[in-house]
Write a protein that holds these residues in place. Sequence first.
Motif, PDB file in Angstrom:
ATOM      1  N   ASN A 139       0.819  -1.219   0.000  1.00 18.25           N
ATOM      2  CA  ASN A 139       0.000   0.000   0.000  1.00 18.25           C
ATOM      3  C   ASN A 139       0.857   1.275   0.000  1.00 18.25           C
ATOM      4  N   LYS A 140       1.866   1.300  -0.848  1.00 19.90           N
ATOM      5  CA  LYS A 140       2.691   2.508  -0.937  1.00 19.90           C
ATOM      6  C   LYS A 140       1.814   3.654  -1.411  1.00 19.90           C
ATOM      7  N   ARG A 141       2.042   4.811  -0.809  1.00 21.89           N
ATOM      8  CA  ARG A 141       1.249   5.989  -1.173  1.00 21.89           C
ATOM      9  C   ARG A 141       2.119   7.227  -1.040  1.00 21.89           C
ATOM     10  N   TRP A 142       1.774   8.250  -1.799  1.00 18.85           N
ATOM     11  CA  TRP A 142       2.439   9.546  -1.678  1.00 18.85           C
ATOM     12  C   TRP A 142       1.574  10.443  -0.806  1.00 18.85           C
ATOM     13  N   SER A 143       2.225  11.215   0.039  1.00 15.19           N
ATOM     14  CA  SER A 143       1.526  12.156   0.918  1.00 15.19           C
ATOM     15  C   SER A 143       0.910  13.278   0.090  1.00 15.19           C
ATOM     16  N   GLU A 144       0.205  14.123   0.776  1.00 16.00           N
ATOM     17  CA  GLU A 144      -0.245  15.349   0.119  1.00 16.00           C
ATOM     18  C   GLU A 144       0.996  16.168  -0.256  1.00 16.00           C
ATOM     19  N   THR A 145       0.816  17.197  -1.065  1.00 14.16           N
ATOM     20  CA  THR A 145       1.919  18.066  -1.474  1.00 14.16           C
ATOM     21  C   THR A 145       2.055  19.201  -0.472  1.00 14.16           C
ATOM     22  N   TYR A 146       3.288  19.379   0.026  1.00 11.40           N
ATOM     23  CA  TYR A 146       3.588  20.429   0.991  1.00 11.40           C
ATOM     24  C   TYR A 146       4.512  21.461   0.353  1.00 11.40           C
ATOM     25  N   THR A 147       4.457  22.696   0.850  1.00  9.42           N
ATOM     26  CA  THR A 147       5.465  23.697   0.501  1.00  9.42           C
ATOM     27  C   THR A 147       6.662  23.418   1.398  1.00  9.42           C
ATOM     28  N   GLU A 148       7.828  23.254   0.811  1.00 12.50           N
ATOM     29  CA  GLU A 148       9.019  22.848   1.563  1.00 12.50           C
ATOM     30  C   GLU A 148       9.306  23.756   2.753  1.00 12.50           C
ATOM     31  N   GLU A 149       9.102  25.063   2.597  1.00 12.90           N
ATOM     32  CA  GLU A 149       9.529  26.001   3.639  1.00 12.90           C
ATOM     33  C   GLU A 149       8.740  25.920   4.946  1.00 12.90           C
ATOM     34  N   SER A 150       7.603  25.270   4.959  1.00 13.59           N
ATOM     35  CA  SER A 150       6.828  25.214   6.199  1.00 13.59           C
ATOM     36  C   SER A 150       5.896  24.013   6.178  1.00 13.59           C
ATOM     37  N   HIS A 151       6.413  22.867   6.615  1.00 15.14           N
ATOM     38  CA  HIS A 151       5.564  21.674   6.614  1.00 15.14           C
ATOM     39  C   HIS A 151       6.036  20.663   7.643  1.00 15.14           C
ATOM     40  N   GLU A 152       5.151  19.705   7.895  1.00 14.35           N
ATOM     41  CA  GLU A 152       5.438  18.560   8.741  1.00 14.35           C
ATOM     42  C   GLU A 152       4.662  17.383   8.188  1.00 14.35           C
ATOM     43  N   SER A 153       5.313  16.235   8.055  1.00 15.12           N
ATOM     44  CA  SER A 153       4.651  15.041   7.546  1.00 15.12           C
ATOM     45  C   SER A 153       5.121  13.829   8.350  1.00 15.12           C
ATOM     46  N   LYS A 154       4.160  13.034   8.807  1.00 14.62           N
ATOM     47  CA  LYS A 154       4.469  11.808   9.545  1.00 14.62           C
ATOM     48  C   LYS A 154       3.657  10.654   8.970  1.00 14.62           C
TER      49      LYS A 154
END
Length: 184
Positions: A139-154
Amino acid sequence: MYKKVLATAASAVLALTLTPAGPAAAKPVVSIVQGYSATVKENDSSFFCPENEVLIGRAHHGDENGSTTYWCGKIWIDRTQVAVSTNHYQLVDPETYSWFEAPESNAMVGREHDGDENGISVAYFAMLTYLGRPVTLVNKRWSETYTEESHESKANPGEIMTGRKHFGDENGDTEYQYAVVTYY
């Protein structure tokens, strides 16, 4: 007597069809427990998870002089820790167009970045094994798209990080690939 034997035989057949042969094979219980985390300056940085841990998240704030936080996790299957190889596979790309995906049964375990958006990024991956055999990542998936300068992804529960892609400078887009850990 003949009817009694026939009735007993029919009861025995019925009992065999209704009684399970034995316990069904239990699905392995996988858990990912947050481990080490650290924040580093993005420019000229090098980060590796400790032994037997893998990346489960990343955050970044600012440009190349900003801070990047990495979260690592420990993988457990049926209360036995998954082994993470100390032999790392690496991919190198210019940061302005970097796209990294782990090989099969590998997780992302580290990252290096030199310079600004025109610098080089290196992603490090390691093989995951449980009881001496490779784990399966599904179930590989790509996260939502973030702006590099201000994001957090877990990662979600049961997932680990298996990739990252970034386009442009600190105003560009960043995405992460996550996968579910399982074992057959």
